[in-house]
Design a protein around this motif. Structure first.
Motif, PDB file in Angstrom:
ATOM      1  N   UNK A  63      -0.925  81.235  10.394  1.00  0.00           N
ATOM      2  CA  UNK A  63       0.175  81.442   9.448  1.00  0.00           C
ATOM      3  C   UNK A  63       1.078  82.575   9.926  1.00  0.00           C
ATOM      4  N   UNK A  64       0.494  83.616  10.512  1.00  0.00           N
ATOM      5  CA  UNK A  64       1.309  84.714  11.046  1.00  0.00           C
ATOM      6  C   UNK A  64       2.257  84.204  12.125  1.00  0.00           C
ATOM      7  N   UNK A  65       1.744  83.324  13.000  1.00  0.00           N
ATOM      8  CA  UNK A  65       2.590  82.743  14.049  1.00  0.00           C
ATOM      9  C   UNK A  65       3.682  81.879  13.425  1.00  0.00           C
ATOM     10  N   UNK A  66       3.281  81.049  12.451  1.00  0.00           N
ATOM     11  CA  UNK A  66       4.227  80.124  11.826  1.00  0.00           C
ATOM     12  C   UNK A  66       5.347  80.866  11.096  1.00  0.00           C
ATOM     13  N   UNK A  67       4.974  81.873  10.312  1.00  0.00           N
ATOM     14  CA  UNK A  67       5.988  82.629   9.573  1.00  0.00           C
ATOM     15  C   UNK A  67       6.884  83.410  10.530  1.00  0.00           C
ATOM     16  N   UNK A  68       6.321  83.903  11.636  1.00  0.00           N
ATOM     17  CA  UNK A  68       7.131  84.595  12.644  1.00  0.00           C
ATOM     18  C   UNK A  68       8.188  83.657  13.217  1.00  0.00           C
ATOM     19  N   UNK A 116      11.058  75.798  17.980  1.00  0.00           N
ATOM     20  CA  UNK A 116      10.813  75.240  16.651  1.00  0.00           C
ATOM     21  C   UNK A 116       9.682  74.217  16.702  1.00  0.00           C
ATOM     22  N   UNK A 117       9.664  73.387  17.742  1.00  0.00           N
ATOM     23  CA  UNK A 117       8.585  72.403  17.886  1.00  0.00           C
ATOM     24  C   UNK A 117       7.234  73.101  18.029  1.00  0.00           C
ATOM     25  N   UNK A 118       7.227  74.200  18.773  1.00  0.00           N
ATOM     26  CA  UNK A 118       5.989  74.972  18.927  1.00  0.00           C
ATOM     27  C   UNK A 118       5.531  75.503  17.566  1.00  0.00           C
ATOM     28  N   UNK A 119       6.465  76.052  16.800  1.00  0.00           N
ATOM     29  CA  UNK A 119       6.121  76.587  15.481  1.00  0.00           C
ATOM     30  C   UNK A 119       5.602  75.511  14.549  1.00  0.00           C
ATOM     31  N   UNK A 120       6.216  74.323  14.612  1.00  0.00           N
ATOM     32  CA  UNK A 120       5.771  73.217  13.765  1.00  0.00           C
ATOM     33  C   UNK A 120       4.378  72.751  14.155  1.00  0.00           C
ATOM     34  N   UNK A 121       4.135  72.635  15.468  1.00  0.00           N
ATOM     35  CA  UNK A 121       2.824  72.177  15.937  1.00  0.00           C
ATOM     36  C   UNK A 121       1.729  73.164  15.545  1.00  0.00           C
ATOM     37  N   UNK A 122       1.985  74.448  15.733  1.00  0.00           N
ATOM     38  CA  UNK A 122       1.006  75.461  15.365  1.00  0.00           C
ATOM     39  C   UNK A 122       0.785  75.461  13.850  1.00  0.00           C
ATOM     40  N   UNK A 123       1.883  75.382  13.111  1.00  0.00           N
ATOM     41  CA  UNK A 123       1.800  75.448  11.657  1.00  0.00           C
ATOM     42  C   UNK A 123       1.059  74.291  11.025  1.00  0.00           C
ATOM     43  N   UNK A 147      11.548  81.425   1.668  1.00  0.00           N
ATOM     44  CA  UNK A 147      11.766  80.978   3.048  1.00  0.00           C
ATOM     45  C   UNK A 147      12.573  79.685   3.086  1.00  0.00           C
ATOM     46  N   UNK A 148      12.270  78.750   2.189  1.00  0.00           N
ATOM     47  CA  UNK A 148      13.001  77.472   2.151  1.00  0.00           C
ATOM     48  C   UNK A 148      14.481  77.693   1.856  1.00  0.00           C
ATOM     49  N   UNK A 149      14.759  78.558   0.879  1.00  0.00           N
ATOM     50  CA  UNK A 149      16.158  78.809   0.511  1.00  0.00           C
ATOM     51  C   UNK A 149      16.903  79.452   1.680  1.00  0.00           C
ATOM     52  N   UNK A 150      16.286  80.416   2.341  1.00  0.00           N
ATOM     53  CA  UNK A 150      16.937  81.089   3.468  1.00  0.00           C
ATOM     54  C   UNK A 150      17.194  80.127   4.624  1.00  0.00           C
ATOM     55  N   UNK A 151      16.213  79.275   4.934  1.00  0.00           N
ATOM     56  CA  UNK A 151      16.397  78.302   6.015  1.00  0.00           C
ATOM     57  C   UNK A 151      17.533  77.341   5.685  1.00  0.00           C
TER      58      UNK A 151
END
Length: 507
Positions: free
Chosen positions: A189-194, A333-340, A294-298
């Protein structure tokens, strides 16, 4: 007969059952662990894909308001879950809550529903994770044999080896202990949120004010459909929701709502929480607040980087960075999605095994599955069984059409929990409630109405499939569950059978 179908299990008895030595889960989770679980399961591909897709098709830049509206709808349900989870800190989530308020048969139905919801959710996420990993492998010049790449587009035999392997590895982690699962989740989660925060901060430098004009585009009428893939509300009333405009925000909210699904899984870990009366409300409401922010900011960033009408449907956030001349963010982004997605998969699997475990402990499913591991104190038998079944399901099945069953199952659970809060307030006003849902019955009623509204906006064929699964549940209950119920047989745990302090202590 109706008296047996709607017999309720006392809250005190549910808590006493959790103290049986052979059926007691280890209490090791904190409020931080629960919040991490919530963030880990809620944030998935939705934040990278759904945001731009809904902006282009339904709401324009006002998709940020749609996320707020969806977040409010989820908050209504979360307040009800928080009261129940702190009052009845027992594994099983909505199943256990229903048993205490609505009765055995409604509890069975919601438990049966949750088993399907979490199983399909885990399999769908595993297949999605496999797609991201396969894409990253292709970029590195590695390719799997076609026969091991999944069912999508396969000629003849096709098995998704990556999806199946992920489920089996996560199954092993869950068997070894919930605290270990929490530690793995915290790292991921730390990686994903980062990744998400990096995208938000970096994207903010490429925002152009002109892209927000108009913030709420002019409304567009939608033709009502007549096939089973049309929303149920269209088939019943012949009414189709509009896109864009003020009403388009609510249309978008019914779509982006499903990006929030998962916070209810936190409630399944109530029995493994050290101080559930204090920590369950914090974990449920805290994770929902973080994810909504996070959703609103994105959504604000992606619609500011590229005009909503030019956003892509498949990978809007990644393509928005490409449009600004920074294509390397797409791989990031793909890396973050895969990890998440690994945490989404693991927490859904955890939720399902806890519901299955609770139903087994009550005798509605074979008691064999309610024995905990002597060393790890985890429900290893249902975890291994369900892990293997889901691994096979993820490997052999193309699940895109079944994904919406996850949505209707979640909403059905929301309705049941909200009604249960009202009933338990009337039938057991004496219970100590560490957290109380405010403005009862107004908040629960609003939660029911919001969930029903979103349910009737789902395709009619989803309702048909849901009905078939529920019918199968009726059959299983009347053939096995009703006659083997410990409550029906009078097989209640007594204080003498419990090792350690009584359940009333400290409550």
């Amino acid at each position: 007969m109706s008296s047996t179908l709607f017999r309720t299990k006392k809250v005190e008895q549910s808590i006493l059952d959790t103290e049986e030595p052979e059926h007691a889960l280890k209490k090791s989770l904190s409020a931080l662990d629960l919040t991490v679980f919530g963030v880990g399961v809620i944030i998935g591909t939705g934040i990278f894909v759904l945001t731009g897709t809904v902006a282009k098709n339904n709401a324009g830049p006002a998709v940020a308001l749609a996320f707020v509206a969806a977040g409010v709808a989820c908050a209504l349900a979360a307040l009800c879950y928080a009261e129940f989870a702190s009052t009845v800190p027992v594994a099983g989530s909505a199943y256990t809550f229903s048993y205490a308020s609505l009765g055995e048969f409604p509890a069975w139905i919601i438990g049966w529903d949750l088993v399907l919801e979490f199983a399909l959710g885990t399999a769908v996420v595993a297949v999605g994770w496999s797609g991201y990993v396969a894409s990253l492998m292709d970029n590195a010049g590695w390719q799997l044999p076609e026969a091991l790449s999944g069912r999508e587009g396969a000629d003849g035999f096709g098995f998704d080896i990556l999806a199946a392997a992920l489920v089996l590895v996560l199954t092993g982690i869950l068997v070894l202990g919930t605290k270990l699962s929490a530690r793995v989740t915290s790292i991921v989660v730390a990686i994903k949120v980062t990744v998400v925060l990096t995208v938000i901060i970096a994207g903010a430098f490429f925002v152009k004010g002109d892209n927000y004009d108009p913030f709420i585009p002019k409304a567009q009428k939608v033709e009502a459909g007549e096939s089973l893939d049309s929303p149920l509300i269209q088939l019943i009333f012949g009414w189709a929701p509009s896109n864009f405009g003020v009403m388009g925000i609510f249309t978008a909210a019914s779509v982006v709502f499903f990006a929030f699904i998962g916070f209810d899984v936190v409630a399944t870990a109530a029995e493994e929480t050290r101080n559930p009366q204090r920590d369950m409300p914090r974990g449920i409401l805290g994770s929902l607040l973080i994810c909504t922010t996070l959703y609103v900011l994105v959504s604000i960033v992606v619609t500011g980087m590229q005009h909503y009408s030019r956003l892509s449907v498949d990978a809007p956030l990644a393509d928005a960075f490409k449009a600004t001349g920074h294509p390397w963010y797409a791989g990031f982004i793909s890396f973050g999605a895969a990890v998440g997605l690994t945490t989404v998969c693991m927490i859904l699997l955890l939720g399902q095994t806890r519901v299955f475990f609770a139903m087994s402990r009550d005798g509605l499913l074979p008691r064999f599955f309610s024995q905990v591991h002597p060393r790890f104190k985890t429900p290893h038998r249902p975890t291994i069984l369900l892990g293997v079944v889901i691994a096979i399901l993820a490997g052999f099945t193309s699940l895109s059409e079944l994904a919406e069953l996850v949505n209707i199952g979640t909403l059905f659970a929301f309705v049941v929990v909200a009604i249960g809060v009202i009933i338990l307030r009337r039938t057991r006003p004496d219970l100590h409630r560490a957290f109380r849902t405010p403005w009862v019955p107004v908040i629960p009623i609003l939660s029911v109405l919001a969930s029903l509204w979103l349910m009737i906006n789902l395709p009619a064929e989803t309702w048909v499939r849901f009905g078939i699964w529920m019918a199968a549940g009726f059959v299983v209950y009347f053939i096995y569950g009703r006659s083997h119920s410990r409550l029906g047989r009078g097989e209640e745990t007594t204080v003498d059978e419990v090792a350690g302090p009584g359940p009333a202590e400290g409550r």
